[in-house]
Design a protein around this motif. Structure first.
Motif, PDB file in Angstrom:
ATOM      1  N   PRO A 169     -10.480   9.917   6.759  1.00 17.37           N
ATOM      2  CA  PRO A 169     -11.757   9.490   6.198  1.00 17.37           C
ATOM      3  C   PRO A 169     -11.692   8.032   5.751  1.00 17.37           C
ATOM      4  N   PHE A 170     -12.849   7.403   5.683  1.00 20.80           N
ATOM      5  CA  PHE A 170     -12.930   6.025   5.229  1.00 20.80           C
ATOM      6  C   PHE A 170     -12.697   6.014   3.720  1.00 20.80           C
ATOM      7  N   ALA A 171     -11.515   5.629   3.310  1.00 15.56           N
ATOM      8  CA  ALA A 171     -11.112   5.597   1.903  1.00 15.56           C
ATOM      9  C   ALA A 171     -10.245   4.359   1.679  1.00 15.56           C
ATOM     10  N   LYS A 172      -9.963   4.065   0.408  1.00  9.55           N
ATOM     11  CA  LYS A 172      -9.220   2.840   0.076  1.00  9.55           C
ATOM     12  C   LYS A 172      -7.902   2.710   0.825  1.00  9.55           C
ATOM     13  N   ASP A 173      -7.176   3.796   0.995  1.00 10.09           N
ATOM     14  CA  ASP A 173      -5.858   3.704   1.645  1.00 10.09           C
ATOM     15  C   ASP A 173      -5.951   3.590   3.166  1.00 10.09           C
ATOM     16  N   SER A 174      -7.039   4.072   3.767  1.00  7.65           N
ATOM     17  CA  SER A 174      -7.156   4.036   5.223  1.00  7.65           C
ATOM     18  C   SER A 174      -8.103   2.958   5.733  1.00  7.65           C
ATOM     19  N   ALA A 175      -9.025   2.510   4.913  1.00  4.81           N
ATOM     20  CA  ALA A 175     -10.050   1.553   5.338  1.00  4.81           C
ATOM     21  C   ALA A 175      -9.503   0.272   5.960  1.00  4.81           C
ATOM     22  N   PRO A 176      -8.429  -0.315   5.440  1.00  2.00           N
ATOM     23  CA  PRO A 176      -7.947  -1.558   6.050  1.00  2.00           C
ATOM     24  C   PRO A 176      -7.595  -1.410   7.529  1.00  2.00           C
ATOM     25  N   PHE A 177      -7.264  -0.206   7.959  1.00  2.00           N
ATOM     26  CA  PHE A 177      -6.801   0.026   9.321  1.00  2.00           C
ATOM     27  C   PHE A 177      -7.888   0.581  10.238  1.00  2.00           C
ATOM     28  N   PHE A 178      -9.104   0.699   9.718  1.00  2.00           N
ATOM     29  CA  PHE A 178     -10.218   1.168  10.529  1.00  2.00           C
ATOM     30  C   PHE A 178     -10.642   0.091  11.513  1.00  2.00           C
ATOM     31  N   SER A 179     -11.087   0.513  12.674  1.00  2.20           N
ATOM     32  CA  SER A 179     -11.674  -0.405  13.643  1.00  2.20           C
ATOM     33  C   SER A 179     -12.929  -1.014  13.014  1.00  2.20           C
ATOM     34  N   ALA A 180     -12.977  -2.344  12.942  1.00  2.00           N
ATOM     35  CA  ALA A 180     -14.133  -3.016  12.352  1.00  2.00           C
ATOM     36  C   ALA A 180     -15.398  -2.723  13.159  1.00  2.00           C
ATOM     37  N   VAL A 181     -15.311  -2.789  14.472  1.00  2.00           N
ATOM     38  CA  VAL A 181     -16.471  -2.530  15.331  1.00  2.00           C
ATOM     39  C   VAL A 181     -16.978  -1.108  15.111  1.00  2.00           C
ATOM     40  N   MET A 236     -11.825  -2.804  20.039  1.00  3.21           N
ATOM     41  CA  MET A 236     -11.824  -1.691  19.094  1.00  3.21           C
ATOM     42  C   MET A 236     -10.585  -1.696  18.206  1.00  3.21           C
ATOM     43  N   GLU A 237      -9.595  -2.452  18.564  1.00  5.18           N
ATOM     44  CA  GLU A 237      -8.372  -2.514  17.772  1.00  5.18           C
ATOM     45  C   GLU A 237      -8.462  -3.506  16.622  1.00  5.18           C
ATOM     46  N   TRP A 238      -9.521  -4.329  16.588  1.00  7.33           N
ATOM     47  CA  TRP A 238      -9.673  -5.303  15.514  1.00  7.33           C
ATOM     48  C   TRP A 238      -9.988  -4.556  14.228  1.00  7.33           C
ATOM     49  N   ARG A 239      -9.058  -4.648  13.259  1.00 10.02           N
ATOM     50  CA  ARG A 239      -9.143  -3.873  12.020  1.00 10.02           C
ATOM     51  C   ARG A 239      -9.979  -4.589  10.955  1.00 10.02           C
ATOM     52  N   LEU A 240     -10.478  -3.819  10.013  1.00  7.46           N
ATOM     53  CA  LEU A 240     -11.249  -4.397   8.912  1.00  7.46           C
ATOM     54  C   LEU A 240     -10.425  -5.379   8.099  1.00  7.46           C
ATOM     55  N   ASN A 241      -9.135  -5.117   7.910  1.00  9.67           N
ATOM     56  CA  ASN A 241      -8.329  -6.044   7.112  1.00  9.67           C
ATOM     57  C   ASN A 241      -8.105  -7.375   7.837  1.00  9.67           C
ATOM     58  N   GLN A 242      -8.431  -7.446   9.102  1.00 11.57           N
ATOM     59  CA  GLN A 242      -8.346  -8.700   9.837  1.00 11.57           C
ATOM     60  C   GLN A 242      -9.630  -9.520   9.681  1.00 11.57           C
ATOM     61  N   CYS A 243     -10.619  -8.973   8.990  1.00 13.57           N
ATOM     62  CA  CYS A 243     -11.891  -9.653   8.765  1.00 13.57           C
ATOM     63  C   CYS A 243     -11.966 -10.281   7.374  1.00 13.57           C
ATOM     64  N   ALA A 244     -10.881 -10.215   6.625  1.00 11.17           N
ATOM     65  CA  ALA A 244     -10.867 -10.791   5.272  1.00 11.17           C
ATOM     66  C   ALA A 244     -11.153 -12.283   5.364  1.00 11.17           C
ATOM     67  N   PRO A 245     -11.779 -12.885   4.417  1.00  7.79           N
ATOM     68  CA  PRO A 245     -12.189 -12.351   3.117  1.00  7.79           C
ATOM     69  C   PRO A 245     -13.539 -11.642   3.137  1.00  7.79           C
ATOM     70  N   HIS A 246     -14.184 -11.556   4.290  1.00  4.79           N
ATOM     71  CA  HIS A 246     -15.521 -10.970   4.382  1.00  4.79           C
ATOM     72  C   HIS A 246     -15.547  -9.491   4.033  1.00  4.79           C
ATOM     73  N   THR A 247     -14.428  -8.815   4.121  1.00  4.35           N
ATOM     74  CA  THR A 247     -14.396  -7.375   3.867  1.00  4.35           C
ATOM     75  C   THR A 247     -13.672  -7.006   2.576  1.00  4.35           C
ATOM     76  N   LEU A 304     -15.635  -4.547   0.462  1.00  4.41           N
ATOM     77  CA  LEU A 304     -15.746  -3.278   1.202  1.00  4.41           C
ATOM     78  C   LEU A 304     -14.448  -2.482   1.122  1.00  4.41           C
ATOM     79  N   LEU A 305     -13.327  -3.144   1.316  1.00  3.61           N
ATOM     80  CA  LEU A 305     -12.029  -2.454   1.279  1.00  3.61           C
ATOM     81  C   LEU A 305     -11.683  -1.978  -0.124  1.00  3.61           C
ATOM     82  N   ALA A 306     -12.075  -2.737  -1.141  1.00  4.75           N
ATOM     83  CA  ALA A 306     -11.774  -2.362  -2.528  1.00  4.75           C
ATOM     84  C   ALA A 306     -12.589  -1.172  -2.999  1.00  4.75           C
ATOM     85  N   THR A 307     -13.738  -0.930  -2.381  1.00  4.54           N
ATOM     86  CA  THR A 307     -14.627   0.150  -2.823  1.00  4.54           C
ATOM     87  C   THR A 307     -14.808   1.235  -1.758  1.00  4.54           C
TER      88      THR A 307
END
Length: 80
Positions: free
Chosen positions: A53-65, A8-19, A22-25
């Motif tokens: 909330p899921f927004a540009k500034d917080s999305a990179p740190f969201f749990s990807a799962v 659950m700690e795996w963040r969306l920004n660790q999934c780049a470039p696939h995300t 998603l992170l930009a929008t």
């Protein structure tokens, strides 16, 4: 509600470039998260938590799962 350990700690920004797109929008206030401090023990007072909330500034740190689970659940339930 999602919870867990390392998975659950795996963040969306660790999934780049696939995300990258998603992170930009990122803009979905219905998807939110809080992060409980690591090593919180029963009986210890915890600080007040604020849902982010899921927004540009917080999305990179969201749990990807958790994010993908929320998106899939929202789509299946017809929640927009």
């Amino acid at each position: 509600i999602c919870g867990g350990q390392s998975n659950m700690e795996w963040r969306l920004n660790q999934c780049a470039p696939h995300t990258d797109h998603l992170l930009a929008t990122a803009d979905n206030p219905r998807v939110r998260q809080i992060k409980v401090p690591l090593r919180a023990y029963a009986g210890d007072p915890l600080p007040n938590f604020a849902w982010k909330p899921f927004a540009k500034d917080s999305a990179p740190f969201f749990s990807a799962v958790a994010y993908y689970f929320a998106e899939d659940l929202s789509r299946k339930l017809g929640v927009s």
